[in-house]
Design a protein around this motif. Structure first.
Motif, PDB file in Angstrom:
ATOM      1  N   THR A  26      40.243  40.845  25.506  1.00 36.00           N
ATOM      2  CA  THR A  26      39.345  42.016  25.893  1.00 36.00           C
ATOM      3  C   THR A  26      38.987  42.884  24.731  1.00 36.00           C
ATOM      4  OG1 THR A  26      40.096  41.879  28.082  1.00 36.00           O
ATOM      5  CG2 THR A  26      38.784  43.796  27.760  1.00 36.00           C
ATOM      6  N   LEU A  27      37.960  42.838  24.303  1.00 35.32           N
ATOM      7  CA  LEU A  27      37.400  43.639  22.897  1.00 35.32           C
ATOM      8  C   LEU A  27      37.106  44.974  23.165  1.00 35.32           C
ATOM      9  CD1 LEU A  27      35.453  40.865  20.942  1.00 35.32           C
ATOM     10  CD2 LEU A  27      37.504  41.656  20.612  1.00 35.32           C
ATOM     11  N   VAL A  28      37.512  45.875  22.301  1.00 36.78           N
ATOM     12  CA  VAL A  28      37.110  47.359  22.146  1.00 36.78           C
ATOM     13  C   VAL A  28      36.080  47.629  21.089  1.00 36.78           C
ATOM     14  CG1 VAL A  28      38.166  49.870  21.683  1.00 36.78           C
ATOM     15  CG2 VAL A  28      39.351  47.911  23.183  1.00 36.78           C
ATOM     16  N   ALA A  29      35.249  48.447  21.297  1.00 41.48           N
ATOM     17  CA  ALA A  29      34.339  48.942  20.042  1.00 41.48           C
ATOM     18  C   ALA A  29      34.401  50.132  19.674  1.00 41.48           C
ATOM     19  CB  ALA A  29      32.863  48.812  20.738  1.00 41.48           C
ATOM     20  N   PRO A  30      33.967  50.586  18.739  1.00 37.81           N
ATOM     21  CA  PRO A  30      34.291  51.689  17.983  1.00 37.81           C
ATOM     22  C   PRO A  30      33.450  52.851  18.839  1.00 37.81           C
ATOM     23  CG  PRO A  30      33.397  50.492  16.328  1.00 37.81           C
ATOM     24  CD  PRO A  30      33.536  49.740  17.544  1.00 37.81           C
ATOM     25  N   GLY A  31      34.353  53.723  19.085  1.00 36.23           N
ATOM     26  CA  GLY A  31      33.880  54.996  20.169  1.00 36.23           C
ATOM     27  C   GLY A  31      34.171  54.935  21.570  1.00 36.23           C
ATOM     28  N   ASP A  32      34.565  53.441  22.069  1.00 36.91           N
ATOM     29  CA  ASP A  32      34.930  53.373  23.481  1.00 36.91           C
ATOM     30  C   ASP A  32      36.146  54.232  23.904  1.00 36.91           C
ATOM     31  OD1 ASP A  32      33.071  51.417  23.536  1.00 36.91           O
ATOM     32  OD2 ASP A  32      34.553  49.745  23.878  1.00 36.91           O
ATOM     33  N   THR A  33      36.068  54.389  25.093  1.00 35.58           N
ATOM     34  CA  THR A  33      36.969  55.263  25.877  1.00 35.58           C
ATOM     35  C   THR A  33      37.936  54.289  26.865  1.00 35.58           C
ATOM     36  OG1 THR A  33      35.875  57.290  25.595  1.00 35.58           O
ATOM     37  CG2 THR A  33      37.536  57.153  27.338  1.00 35.58           C
ATOM     38  N   ILE A  34      38.974  53.796  26.689  1.00 36.20           N
ATOM     39  CA  ILE A  34      39.742  53.111  27.510  1.00 36.20           C
ATOM     40  C   ILE A  34      40.547  53.782  28.674  1.00 36.20           C
ATOM     41  CG2 ILE A  34      41.355  51.218  27.468  1.00 36.20           C
ATOM     42  CD1 ILE A  34      40.794  51.099  24.416  1.00 36.20           C
TER      43      ILE A  34
ATOM     44  N   LYS B  39      46.511  44.477  34.915  1.00 36.66           N
ATOM     45  CA  LYS B  39      45.542  43.515  35.147  1.00 36.66           C
ATOM     46  C   LYS B  39      44.161  43.936  35.026  1.00 36.66           C
ATOM     47  CE  LYS B  39      48.460  40.864  37.819  1.00 36.66           C
ATOM     48  NZ  LYS B  39      49.392  40.066  36.686  1.00 36.66           N
ATOM     49  N   ARG B  40      43.812  45.379  35.263  1.00 41.19           N
ATOM     50  CA  ARG B  40      42.394  45.877  35.069  1.00 41.19           C
ATOM     51  C   ARG B  40      42.520  47.048  34.070  1.00 41.19           C
ATOM     52  NH1 ARG B  40      41.576  42.228  38.079  1.00 41.19           N
ATOM     53  NH2 ARG B  40      41.357  42.238  40.333  1.00 41.19           N
ATOM     54  N   VAL B  41      41.464  47.067  33.363  1.00 38.26           N
ATOM     55  CA  VAL B  41      40.925  48.184  32.726  1.00 38.26           C
ATOM     56  C   VAL B  41      39.406  48.763  32.663  1.00 38.26           C
ATOM     57  CG1 VAL B  41      40.020  46.652  30.655  1.00 38.26           C
ATOM     58  CG2 VAL B  41      40.925  48.810  29.883  1.00 38.26           C
ATOM     59  N   PHE B  42      39.304  50.121  32.559  1.00 37.63           N
ATOM     60  CA  PHE B  42      38.232  50.638  32.611  1.00 37.63           C
ATOM     61  C   PHE B  42      37.579  51.074  31.241  1.00 37.63           C
ATOM     62  CE2 PHE B  42      39.669  51.057  36.826  1.00 37.63           C
ATOM     63  CZ  PHE B  42      38.719  50.988  37.667  1.00 37.63           C
ATOM     64  N   ILE B  43      36.468  50.603  30.697  1.00 35.04           N
ATOM     65  CA  ILE B  43      35.943  50.819  29.421  1.00 35.04           C
ATOM     66  C   ILE B  43      34.648  51.677  29.706  1.00 35.04           C
ATOM     67  CG2 ILE B  43      35.325  50.038  26.971  1.00 35.04           C
ATOM     68  CD1 ILE B  43      37.151  47.835  27.467  1.00 35.04           C
TER      69      ILE B  43
ATOM     70  N   GLU C 124      27.159  55.642  26.582  1.00 37.50           N
ATOM     71  CA  GLU C 124      26.948  55.146  28.047  1.00 37.50           C
ATOM     72  C   GLU C 124      27.646  56.320  28.811  1.00 37.50           C
ATOM     73  OE1 GLU C 124      28.648  51.562  28.950  1.00 37.50           O
ATOM     74  OE2 GLU C 124      27.149  50.421  27.602  1.00 37.50           O
ATOM     75  N   THR C 125      27.187  56.413  30.277  1.00 38.36           N
ATOM     76  CA  THR C 125      27.704  57.433  30.949  1.00 38.36           C
ATOM     77  C   THR C 125      28.422  57.301  32.161  1.00 38.36           C
ATOM     78  OG1 THR C 125      25.907  56.994  32.532  1.00 38.36           O
ATOM     79  CG2 THR C 125      25.363  58.941  30.806  1.00 38.36           C
ATOM     80  N   ALA C 126      28.783  55.712  32.176  1.00 35.24           N
ATOM     81  CA  ALA C 126      29.749  55.351  33.270  1.00 35.24           C
ATOM     82  C   ALA C 126      30.751  54.347  32.623  1.00 35.24           C
ATOM     83  CB  ALA C 126      28.875  54.818  34.351  1.00 35.24           C
ATOM     84  N   GLU C 127      31.816  54.187  33.362  1.00 35.57           N
ATOM     85  CA  GLU C 127      32.837  52.985  32.946  1.00 35.57           C
ATOM     86  C   GLU C 127      32.488  51.873  33.478  1.00 35.57           C
ATOM     87  OE1 GLU C 127      36.665  54.823  35.182  1.00 35.57           O
ATOM     88  OE2 GLU C 127      36.813  55.262  32.975  1.00 35.57           O
ATOM     89  N   THR C 128      32.903  50.703  32.877  1.00 38.00           N
ATOM     90  CA  THR C 128      32.821  49.416  33.475  1.00 38.00           C
ATOM     91  C   THR C 128      34.273  48.936  33.753  1.00 38.00           C
ATOM     92  OG1 THR C 128      30.943  48.902  32.564  1.00 38.00           O
ATOM     93  CG2 THR C 128      32.001  47.179  33.221  1.00 38.00           C
TER      94      THR C 128
END
Length: 181
Positions: free
Chosen positions: A166-174, A145-149, A154-158
């Motif tokens: 829920t979209l992912v961008a290039p270079g994202d850490t999931i 139900k949740r994901v941190f990206i 950026e220095t912090a995850e959301t």
């Protein structure tokens, strides 16, 4: 009754706050290049100035005649203008017509409660669900139900609600968290 509801809310205070809605815009619409991206620079009428180039670890690309230019942090149209200016001001091409296309985006990274964490090639319109499928699915302990990206740069995850869009961008850490039983 109000007192009971208040006590329940206070006892639930340790639970994570509600997640942000996932981003709804296409993450590559205004994509800024970064290390690991591969681009194709086409100089019309000048085959020797056309080619495929990778953005190196310092964020630069090395072009014939134009030399090294900073590519990280700039969009493809900005790189087009920069290369055209360098070629014109250098006296190499009178009226350069440049196009820049992104051939491969930097990979995305996935960790946490997935079967095969790691880095994977980015594909356009990638969603978290697609990324999880690429990583061979959720583990039995996964919170679906949740994901941190953490977005590149950026220095912090959301924290987001995990939805099919829920979209992912290039270079994202999931990061797929563990569920609490």
């Amino acid at each position: 009754m109000v007192l009971a509801a208040s006590l329940c809310l206070m006892s639930c205070a340790g639970l994570p706050a509600a997640s942000a809605d996932p981003p709804a815009t296409d993450p590559v619409a205004a994509y800024k290049l970064g290390p690991g991206d591969k681009i194709r620079v086409t100089t019309f009428g000048e085959q020797s100035l056309t080619g495929e180039f990778s953005v190196d670890g310092s964020g630069k690309i090395s072009l014939p005649l134009a030399g090294e230019i900073q590519a990280a942090g700039f969009t493809a149209p900005e790189i087009e203008r920069s290369v055209a200016t360098l070629l014109k001001e250098g006296g190499y091409v009178r009226d350069p017509k440049i196009t820049v296309g992104i051939l491969t985006y930097r990979p995305f990274f996935i960790l946490g409660e997935v079967q095969s964490p790691g880095d994977y090639p980015y594909t356009h319109a990638l969603t978290v669900e697609n990324a999880v499928a690429t990583a061979k699915g959720f583990t039995l302990r996964a919170n679906t139900k949740r994901v941190f990206i953490k977005h590149a740069g950026e220095t912090a995850e959301t924290k987001y609600r995990l939805t099919p869009s829920t979209l992912v961008a290039p270079g994202d850490t999931i990061r797929i968290p563990e569920r609490i039983f």
